[in-house]
Design a protein around this motif. Structure first.
Motif, PDB file in Angstrom:
ATOM      1  N   SER A 121      72.056   0.697  63.364  1.00 16.77           N
ATOM      2  CA  SER A 121      73.288   0.417  64.374  1.00 16.77           C
ATOM      3  C   SER A 121      74.332  -0.166  62.779  1.00 16.77           C
ATOM      4  CB  SER A 121      73.417  -1.381  64.579  1.00 16.77           C
ATOM      5  OG  SER A 121      73.434  -2.121  63.951  1.00 16.77           O
ATOM      6  N   VAL A 176      80.257  -3.487  61.817  1.00 16.03           N
ATOM      7  CA  VAL A 176      80.550  -5.190  62.222  1.00 16.03           C
ATOM      8  C   VAL A 176      80.729  -4.541  63.797  1.00 16.03           C
ATOM      9  CG1 VAL A 176      82.330  -6.198  62.957  1.00 16.03           C
ATOM     10  CG2 VAL A 176      81.993  -5.324  60.759  1.00 16.03           C
ATOM     11  N   ALA A 177      81.015  -3.759  64.384  1.00 19.33           N
ATOM     12  CA  ALA A 177      80.304  -2.183  65.834  1.00 19.33           C
ATOM     13  C   ALA A 177      79.520  -2.376  65.629  1.00 19.33           C
ATOM     14  CB  ALA A 177      81.857  -1.251  65.590  1.00 19.33           C
ATOM     15  N   ILE A 193      76.740  -4.009  64.771  1.00 19.62           N
ATOM     16  CA  ILE A 193      75.780  -4.297  65.148  1.00 19.62           C
ATOM     17  C   ILE A 193      75.967  -5.215  66.338  1.00 19.62           C
ATOM     18  CG2 ILE A 193      75.322  -6.788  64.162  1.00 19.62           C
ATOM     19  CD1 ILE A 193      75.696  -5.558  61.103  1.00 19.62           C
ATOM     20  N   ALA A 194      77.301  -5.074  66.309  1.00 23.76           N
ATOM     21  CA  ALA A 194      78.162  -5.764  68.045  1.00 23.76           C
ATOM     22  C   ALA A 194      77.411  -5.372  68.815  1.00 23.76           C
ATOM     23  CB  ALA A 194      78.972  -5.917  67.957  1.00 23.76           C
ATOM     24  N   ILE A 195      77.111  -4.080  69.009  1.00 19.58           N
ATOM     25  CA  ILE A 195      76.603  -3.415  69.946  1.00 19.58           C
ATOM     26  C   ILE A 195      74.909  -3.365  69.889  1.00 19.58           C
ATOM     27  CG2 ILE A 195      76.427  -0.892  71.182  1.00 19.58           C
ATOM     28  CD1 ILE A 195      78.894  -0.406  69.268  1.00 19.58           C
ATOM     29  N   SER A 219      79.823   2.782  69.768  1.00 21.16           N
ATOM     30  CA  SER A 219      81.436   2.625  68.461  1.00 21.16           C
ATOM     31  C   SER A 219      81.994   3.520  69.008  1.00 21.16           C
ATOM     32  CB  SER A 219      80.683   3.907  67.591  1.00 21.16           C
ATOM     33  OG  SER A 219      78.977   2.361  67.472  1.00 21.16           O
ATOM     34  N   LEU A 267      73.135  -6.177  69.525  1.00 23.37           N
ATOM     35  CA  LEU A 267      72.604  -7.359  70.217  1.00 23.37           C
ATOM     36  C   LEU A 267      73.458  -7.741  71.087  1.00 23.37           C
ATOM     37  CD1 LEU A 267      73.669  -9.441  66.563  1.00 23.37           C
ATOM     38  CD2 LEU A 267      71.838  -8.836  67.091  1.00 23.37           C
ATOM     39  N   ALA A 268      73.922  -6.965  71.567  1.00 25.45           N
ATOM     40  CA  ALA A 268      74.389  -6.786  72.942  1.00 25.45           C
ATOM     41  C   ALA A 268      73.557  -6.316  73.552  1.00 25.45           C
ATOM     42  CB  ALA A 268      76.007  -6.362  73.323  1.00 25.45           C
TER      43      ALA A 268
END
Length: 290
Positions: A245, A218-219, A221-223, A74, A225-226
């Motif tokens: 997250s 947004v950040a 969730i993206a991290i 983040s 999921l990755a």
């Protein structure tokens, strides 16, 4: 599904709202209660969870790494945003990184997944809290000594509990029962204190707060999921990581900004709007993962 969401979210936000109403009417000084929670009740909860028979430290290593990725990742996303928008890094980065894994995260995961989810929730809380009192403190105050970590009761108790767990020692019932009872105080007190703090906070920096409120989930969730794609977490841990997250910024961000004079009004705006937005983001994520 709607009733399930209500049954998870309502107990949490009702206690926060009670704290908010009480805080508006009486403006109580929660400093002593918060110190008791940090120094006694939360450490008791951590010790109780980490020394339980069902706790297997190795089973939570991938989750701990994923939690570490969410917090530090983040910062990597927030740093260029702060530069482009002209925000001070010391003001903007901490609330982007350090979420409400205590006041909101622990009760949310307890109500959403049951008591079996508490060990994972405590692991994520410890990761976030340790980073907050190390990396986060260094961001705000470069003169901060990392040796101060060893004065924090939560972290000392965590190390003791992990040692007890690894050695497979059994805590005598005579001690285990009062420790468990003390730990059970922590979660409702966290929620009530959050409501009181929100009642005493005001939004003065709308632009900064809106940018932060949009970026955090947004950040996160993206991290998450990755990280899950790389680490292949088991299903419930993956769901807990996703919920972790999107948690809003921790109230502690404001308290530390106030302590060090790091634009506390701006940090308060981020924390307040972020926690208010959780009324939408948290149920949405719960609907997705349940």
């Amino acid at each position: 599904m709607l009733w399930q969401l209500i049954s998870i979210v309502f107990p949490i936000f009702s206690i926060v709202m009670l704290g908010f109403i009480y805080g508006r009417r009486h403006t109580p000084d929660m400093a002593a209660a918060n110190k008791l929670n940090i120094d006694v009740f939360v450490p008791a909860l951590i010790f109780d969870v980490l020394t339980a028979k069902s706790f297997d430290l190795a089973a939570y290593q991938p989750l701990a790494i994923a939690g570490l990725a969410v917090v530090l990742g983040s910062a990597l996303i927030a740093w260029p945003v702060a530069r482009l928008a002209g925000f001070q890094q010391k003001t903007f980065l901490p609330p982007m990184m350090f979420n409400n894994s205590g006041n909101m995260g622990l009760p949310l995961m307890l109500f959403a997944f049951g008591e079996k989810a508490l060990p994972a929730a405590v692991v994520l809380f410890l990761i976030e809290n340790t980073l907050h009192f190390s990396v986060g403190m260094k961001i705000i105050n470069s003169a901060y000594s990392l040796l101060a970590l060893f004065k924090i009761p939560m972290l000392l108790v965590s190390m003791l509990a992990i040692m007890v767990s690894l050695m497979e020692w059994q805590v005598p019932q005579l001690l285990a029962v009062p420790i468990k009872m003390l730990g059970q105080i922590s979660i409702p007190l966290m929620l009530f204190a959050l409501g009181v703090r929100v009642a005493q906070t005001h939004i003065t920096e709308w632009r900064l707060a809106l940018v932060a409120t949009l970026i955090v989930p947004v950040a996160g969730i993206a991290i998450a999921l990755a990280a899950n794609a790389v680490l292949e977490l088991e299903q419930q841990q993956a769901a807990q990581l996703l919920l972790f997250s999107v948690l809003p910024p921790a109230v502690l961000n404001y308290m530390l900004a106030e302590q060090f004079g790091q634009e506390p009004e701006k940090v308060a705006s981020i924390v307040l709007l972020g926690n208010l937005s959780a009324l939408l983001t948290v149920p949405a994520v719960l609907y997705f993962i349940l």
